[in-house]
Enzyme design. Structure first.
Site, PDB file in Angstrom:
ATOM      1  N   TYR A 136      18.542  66.344 -83.747  1.00 39.53           N
ATOM      2  CA  TYR A 136      18.375  67.772 -84.097  1.00 39.53           C
ATOM      3  C   TYR A 136      19.472  68.572 -85.006  1.00 39.53           C
ATOM      4  O   TYR A 136      19.551  69.769 -84.960  1.00 39.53           O
ATOM      5  CB  TYR A 136      18.176  68.575 -82.626  1.00 39.53           C
ATOM      6  CG  TYR A 136      17.095  68.267 -82.052  1.00 39.53           C
ATOM      7  CD1 TYR A 136      16.966  66.871 -81.448  1.00 39.53           C
ATOM      8  CD2 TYR A 136      16.210  69.287 -81.656  1.00 39.53           C
ATOM      9  CE1 TYR A 136      15.624  66.684 -80.829  1.00 39.53           C
ATOM     10  CE2 TYR A 136      14.806  68.966 -80.952  1.00 39.53           C
ATOM     11  CZ  TYR A 136      14.734  67.421 -80.498  1.00 39.53           C
ATOM     12  OH  TYR A 136      13.706  67.453 -79.887  1.00 39.53           O
ATOM     13  N   LYS A 182      19.644  53.627 -77.374  1.00 35.92           N
ATOM     14  CA  LYS A 182      18.712  52.521 -78.085  1.00 35.92           C
ATOM     15  C   LYS A 182      19.936  51.853 -78.850  1.00 35.92           C
ATOM     16  O   LYS A 182      19.878  51.511 -80.097  1.00 35.92           O
ATOM     17  CB  LYS A 182      17.699  53.148 -79.094  1.00 35.92           C
ATOM     18  CG  LYS A 182      16.793  52.208 -79.763  1.00 35.92           C
ATOM     19  CD  LYS A 182      15.812  51.466 -78.341  1.00 35.92           C
ATOM     20  CE  LYS A 182      15.171  50.553 -79.413  1.00 35.92           C
ATOM     21  NZ  LYS A 182      14.589  49.440 -78.249  1.00 35.92           N
ATOM     22  N   ASP A 215      13.394  53.004 -74.441  1.00 39.71           N
ATOM     23  CA  ASP A 215      11.991  52.418 -74.140  1.00 39.71           C
ATOM     24  C   ASP A 215      11.611  51.816 -72.793  1.00 39.71           C
ATOM     25  O   ASP A 215      10.712  52.369 -72.057  1.00 39.71           O
ATOM     26  CB  ASP A 215      11.520  51.199 -75.203  1.00 39.71           C
ATOM     27  CG  ASP A 215      12.640  50.177 -75.638  1.00 39.71           C
ATOM     28  OD1 ASP A 215      13.635  50.636 -75.218  1.00 39.71           O
ATOM     29  OD2 ASP A 215      12.496  49.378 -76.299  1.00 39.71           O
ATOM     30  N   ASP A 239      15.090  65.039 -74.846  1.00 41.28           N
ATOM     31  CA  ASP A 239      13.807  66.183 -75.156  1.00 41.28           C
ATOM     32  C   ASP A 239      12.467  65.269 -74.445  1.00 41.28           C
ATOM     33  O   ASP A 239      11.602  65.904 -73.661  1.00 41.28           O
ATOM     34  CB  ASP A 239      13.603  66.612 -76.297  1.00 41.28           C
ATOM     35  CG  ASP A 239      12.923  67.874 -76.615  1.00 41.28           C
ATOM     36  OD1 ASP A 239      12.687  68.593 -75.523  1.00 41.28           O
ATOM     37  OD2 ASP A 239      12.456  68.147 -77.629  1.00 41.28           O
ATOM     38  N   ASP A 243      10.354  65.729 -70.587  1.00 42.18           N
ATOM     39  CA  ASP A 243       8.849  66.314 -70.768  1.00 42.18           C
ATOM     40  C   ASP A 243       8.193  65.186 -69.607  1.00 42.18           C
ATOM     41  O   ASP A 243       7.312  65.507 -68.828  1.00 42.18           O
ATOM     42  CB  ASP A 243       8.100  66.213 -71.886  1.00 42.18           C
ATOM     43  CG  ASP A 243       8.249  67.768 -72.641  1.00 42.18           C
ATOM     44  OD1 ASP A 243       9.237  68.351 -72.207  1.00 42.18           O
ATOM     45  OD2 ASP A 243       7.095  67.939 -73.445  1.00 42.18           O
TER      46      ASP A 243
END
Ligand code: NAD
Length: 346
Positions: A136, A182, A215, A239, A243
């Site tokens: 971001y 990751k 993942d 983010d 959700d």
């Protein structure tokens, strides 16, 4: 006779776009009910303009007047805002506010609610998302026609800061922290993030740590969400998984978020402006109402914060008033009125 003056808080309110005004008004109704039923608490709500709807008038989604308003208040209650996706369009107002006020920790609790169908029972986790950099950072180029590059900026300073916040939170909870990354692919950027988390962990030997790739984390959130306590991760990963975690516990319409910095806090639902439902009075206001509760907790008003939470739990537990996302047919207004009236009766 001693007269106690109520503690007064000045709250900047940005209603936002789409369903933002509906869920924000619903939250103000609940906060006003709290104020009406308390001798000790008073709110001054100061309304500002921000979001897509004000670009035409102000030429920006975050006018100077709004920035000044935010600076002068104790905290901000923010509705979701629409962000256009065309290159060159104004950067998300939420992202601008987070960076401008250095609101480095985005705290997104997800847990089981009474009478709400969830994928698994007994979920109680908090995602702590680094909120100021990562994907971001807003630095993106088309270096040649059809070839785009986005900079994922990760710094040791910001990683240490958010890790410290997450460890302190875990220490107050079930003392378990999972850091999500990751690092097998993003070796430099997530290497910096991982090293920072490990460094901070040395100061918190009472908190056990696990690390997990993003993942695998998305899979484990479906398979065994109850195993997580505090999750700390970088901006985009946080983010996405917040959700996901929200839906695993029942609905995105229930998930609240706090954006916390050293001296300021902004409180909002995790969800966006859901434009297709604008003005229909049918979306769930509970995410924003719970953001209001998180705001009171941040301001040190623990008891009123808990009162809102209890009112939400009671209304959900009774199961009579619920919006469509939870399988009901109540309106946004009906849910907020039921919670406001419960607040008054507690
Ligand atoms: P969204 O969260 O707005 O909506 C996705 C879906 O989730 C909706 O279609 C709806 O089915 C459900 N939903 C969301 N809120 C709900 C509620 N309160 N009650 C019941 N169901 C609800 O996500 P999106 O469609 O990806 O984004 C729409 C706009 O919101 C975009 O412009 C995006 O940039 C913006 N956005 C803003 C913020 C923010 O202001 N912090 C956060 C996320 C997205």
């Amino acid at each position: 006779m001693t007269i106690t003056m109520p503690k007064t808080y000045n709250i900047a309110v940005l209603k936002g776009d789409g369903i933002g005004p509906e869920v924000t008004d619903a939250t103000i109704k609940v906060l006003e009910a709290l104020q009406d039923s308390s001798q000790n608490l008073k709110f001054n709500f100061l309304y500002g303009e921000a979001g897509y709807h004000c670009i035409e008038t102000y030429g920006t989604n975050l006018p100077e007047e709004t920035i000044t308003l935010l600076e002068q208040q104790d905290a901000c209650l923010k509705g979701p805002m629409t962000t256009p996706e065309t290159p060159g369009a104004p950067v998300s107002a939420a992202v601008k506010i987070r960076k401008m006020f250095k609101l480095y920790a985005n705290v997104r609790p997800c847990r089981s609610f009474p009478n709400v169908k969830a994928l698994k029972p007994n979920i109680d986790l908090v995602v702590v998302r680094e909120n100021t950099e990562g994907m971001y950072s807003g630095v993106e180029y088309e270096v040649a026609p059809g070839v785009g590059v986005a900079l994922r900026i990760i710094t040791r300073k910001a990683s240490l800061r958010v890790a410290e916040f997450a460890f302190k939170l875990a220490a107050k909870r079930r003392k378990h922290l999972t850091y999500v990354h990751k690092g097998n692919i993003l070796r430099i950027t997530d290497g910096i993030f991982k090293d920072a988390v490990k460094e901070v962990s040395l100061k918190h030997p009472d908190v056990t740590i696990d690390d997990i790739h993003i993942d695998a984390a998305t899979m484990h959130l479906i398979k065994k969400p109850e195993s997580f306590d505090v999750i700390v991760t970088t901006n985009l990963f946080g983010d996405v998984i917040s959700d996901e975690a929200a839906q695993v516990t029942g609905s995105l319409g229930l998930a609240a978020g706090a954006n916390i910095g050293e001296t300021y806090g902004m409180f909002e639902p995790v969800h966006g402006s859901a434009p297709k439902y604008t003005g229909q009075n049918r979306v769930n206001p509970i995410a924003t109402i719970m953001a209001g509760s998180m705001m009171l907790d941040y301001l040190g008003e623990k008891e009123p914060a808990a009162k809102i939470e209890k009112a939400v739990m009671n209304v959900l537990g009774e199961g009579k008033v619920r919006t469509a996302d939870l399988g009901g047919s109540s309106t946004t207004t009906e849910v907020s009125e039921a919670i406001a009236s419960k607040v008054k009766s507690l």
